[in-house]
Design an enzyme around this catalytic site. Structure first.
Site, mmCIF file in Angstrom:
data_model
loop_
_atom_site.group_PDB
_atom_site.id
_atom_site.type_symbol
_atom_site.label_atom_id
_atom_site.label_comp_id
_atom_site.label_asym_id
_atom_site.label_seq_id
_atom_site.Cartn_x
_atom_site.Cartn_y
_atom_site.Cartn_z
ATOM 1 N N LYS A 12 33.617 30.698 40.596
ATOM 2 C CA LYS A 12 34.620 31.011 39.568
ATOM 3 C C LYS A 12 34.439 30.112 38.346
ATOM 4 C CE LYS A 12 38.585 30.685 41.704
ATOM 5 N NZ LYS A 12 39.985 30.876 42.126
ATOM 6 N N ASP A 71 44.078 32.454 39.647
ATOM 7 C CA ASP A 71 44.137 32.928 41.025
ATOM 8 C C ASP A 71 43.679 34.375 41.026
ATOM 9 O OD1 ASP A 71 44.879 31.996 43.739
ATOM 10 O OD2 ASP A 71 46.091 33.801 43.701
ATOM 11 N N PHE A 154 29.362 35.971 44.074
ATOM 12 C CA PHE A 154 29.874 35.170 45.192
ATOM 13 C C PHE A 154 30.885 36.002 45.980
ATOM 14 C CE2 PHE A 154 32.711 34.549 41.651
ATOM 15 C CZ PHE A 154 33.976 34.412 42.188
ATOM 16 N N LYS A 177 28.219 41.090 34.713
ATOM 17 C CA LYS A 177 29.492 40.942 35.432
ATOM 18 C C LYS A 177 30.544 40.322 34.502
ATOM 19 C CE LYS A 177 31.999 38.858 39.223
ATOM 20 N NZ LYS A 177 32.109 37.847 40.264
HETATM 21 P P1 IMP Z 1 41.471 31.783 44.849
HETATM 22 O O1 IMP Z 1 41.736 32.380 43.503
HETATM 23 O O2 IMP Z 1 40.935 30.399 44.769
HETATM 24 O O3 IMP Z 1 42.604 31.972 45.799
HETATM 25 O O4 IMP Z 1 40.252 32.591 45.468
HETATM 26 C C1 IMP Z 1 40.030 33.892 45.087
HETATM 27 C C2 IMP Z 1 39.230 34.608 46.140
HETATM 28 O O5 IMP Z 1 39.233 35.994 45.767
HETATM 29 C C3 IMP Z 1 37.776 34.198 46.186
HETATM 30 O O6 IMP Z 1 37.501 33.189 47.095
HETATM 31 C C4 IMP Z 1 37.166 35.499 46.622
HETATM 32 O O7 IMP Z 1 37.414 35.640 47.985
HETATM 33 C C5 IMP Z 1 37.974 36.552 45.917
HETATM 34 N N1 IMP Z 1 37.423 36.840 44.571
HETATM 35 C C6 IMP Z 1 38.071 36.678 43.396
HETATM 36 N N2 IMP Z 1 37.290 37.010 42.370
HETATM 37 C C7 IMP Z 1 36.117 37.378 42.906
HETATM 38 C C8 IMP Z 1 34.890 37.811 42.323
HETATM 39 O O8 IMP Z 1 34.699 37.908 41.115
HETATM 40 N N3 IMP Z 1 33.916 38.106 43.201
HETATM 41 C C9 IMP Z 1 34.052 38.005 44.547
HETATM 42 N N4 IMP Z 1 35.169 37.598 45.137
HETATM 43 C C10 IMP Z 1 36.202 37.272 44.319
#
Ligand code: IMP
Length: 209
Positions: A12, A71, A154, A177
């Site tokens: 991210k 998030d 990812f 992307k």
């Molecule tokens: P958090 O925002 O740290 O709770 O994590 C978001 C989670 O959503 C990530 O670990 C992925 O599992 C998923 N996620 C969010 N955006 C993406 C993306 O662009 N690609 C793949 N998975 C994503």
């Protein structure tokens, strides 16, 4: 402008840096950032928790710096919107990403539902120097591929089919992307909101170019 970002997710961070970098922002991580529990139950709530925690930690160090919380998650239609805000933890904490993707495909097959609709959601919460808060949320629709494809990106990227290209996010280049993703959409919404707020105040914007 320099903005501190409340994430320890390398994928991210790379994307946020590229997306906001194109608008003149430099995204920094803060060595003293202690992650907070994502307990709000919504993307917007969790993004706010992260940004406010980081901002408080910056202020404790005497830095009146801008803080950005994000998030995001994947919502699969046939799974009733799961894994959603729990995307990062789907299947449990000790599960590897290949296992987590297999689990998602298995859960989807188990529903007997042939619908493959899904969407990625991203909430951003920005706190400007001085403390004004701005929140946005955006999403991008796609479908879940029958099996994983591609090696880029990812987490769930090998399963998320971006229909206009017929390719998964893991098959697109990072640049492609970042032009179309939920994160890019949320960043665009945030920059627009900051520009609007600055125009209403008659002040220069934090939003860069
Ligand atoms: P958090 O925002 O740290 O709770 O994590 C978001 C989670 O959503 C990530 O670990 C992925 O599992 C998923 N996620 C969010 N955006 C993406 C993306 O662009 N690609 C793949 N998975 C994503």
């Amino acid at each position: 402008m320099t903005v501190y970002v409340a994430t320890k997710n390398a994928g991210k961070l790379l994307e946020l840096r590229a997306i906001f970098g194109a608008h003149g922002w430099t995204l920094e991580t803060f060595a003293g950032y202690a992650e907070v529990e994502e307990s709000a139950g919504s993307y917007a709530g969790n993004a706010a928790l992260k940004a406010r925690a980081l901002r408080a930690q910056l202020l404790r160090d005497g830095i009146d710096g801008a803080a950005l919380g994000d998030d995001s998650g994947l919502e699969v239609e046939a799974l009733g919107g799961r894994p959603g805000v729990y995307s990062a933890r789907f299947g449990g904490a000790g599960v590897t990403w290949p296992e987590r993707r297999r689990l998602l495909l298995a859960d989807l097959a188990g529903t007997g539902d042939t619908a493959r609709g899904a969407r990625f959601v991203c909430a951003l919460h920005f706190i400007a120097p001085g403390g004004r808060e701005t929140a946005v949320e955006s999403f991008l629709e796609g479908t879940i591929a029958p099996e994983e494809r591609g090696v880029g990106g990812f987490s769930y990227d090998p399963l998320f089919l971006f229909e206009p290209r017929g390719l998964t996010f893991a098959e697109l280049s990072a640049e492609e992307k970042n032009e179309v993703s939920h994160r890019a959409r949320a960043a665009g919404a945030l920059l627009a909101a900051l520009r609007d707020a600055a125009a209403a105040d008659g002040k220069p914007s934090h939003a860069g170019t």
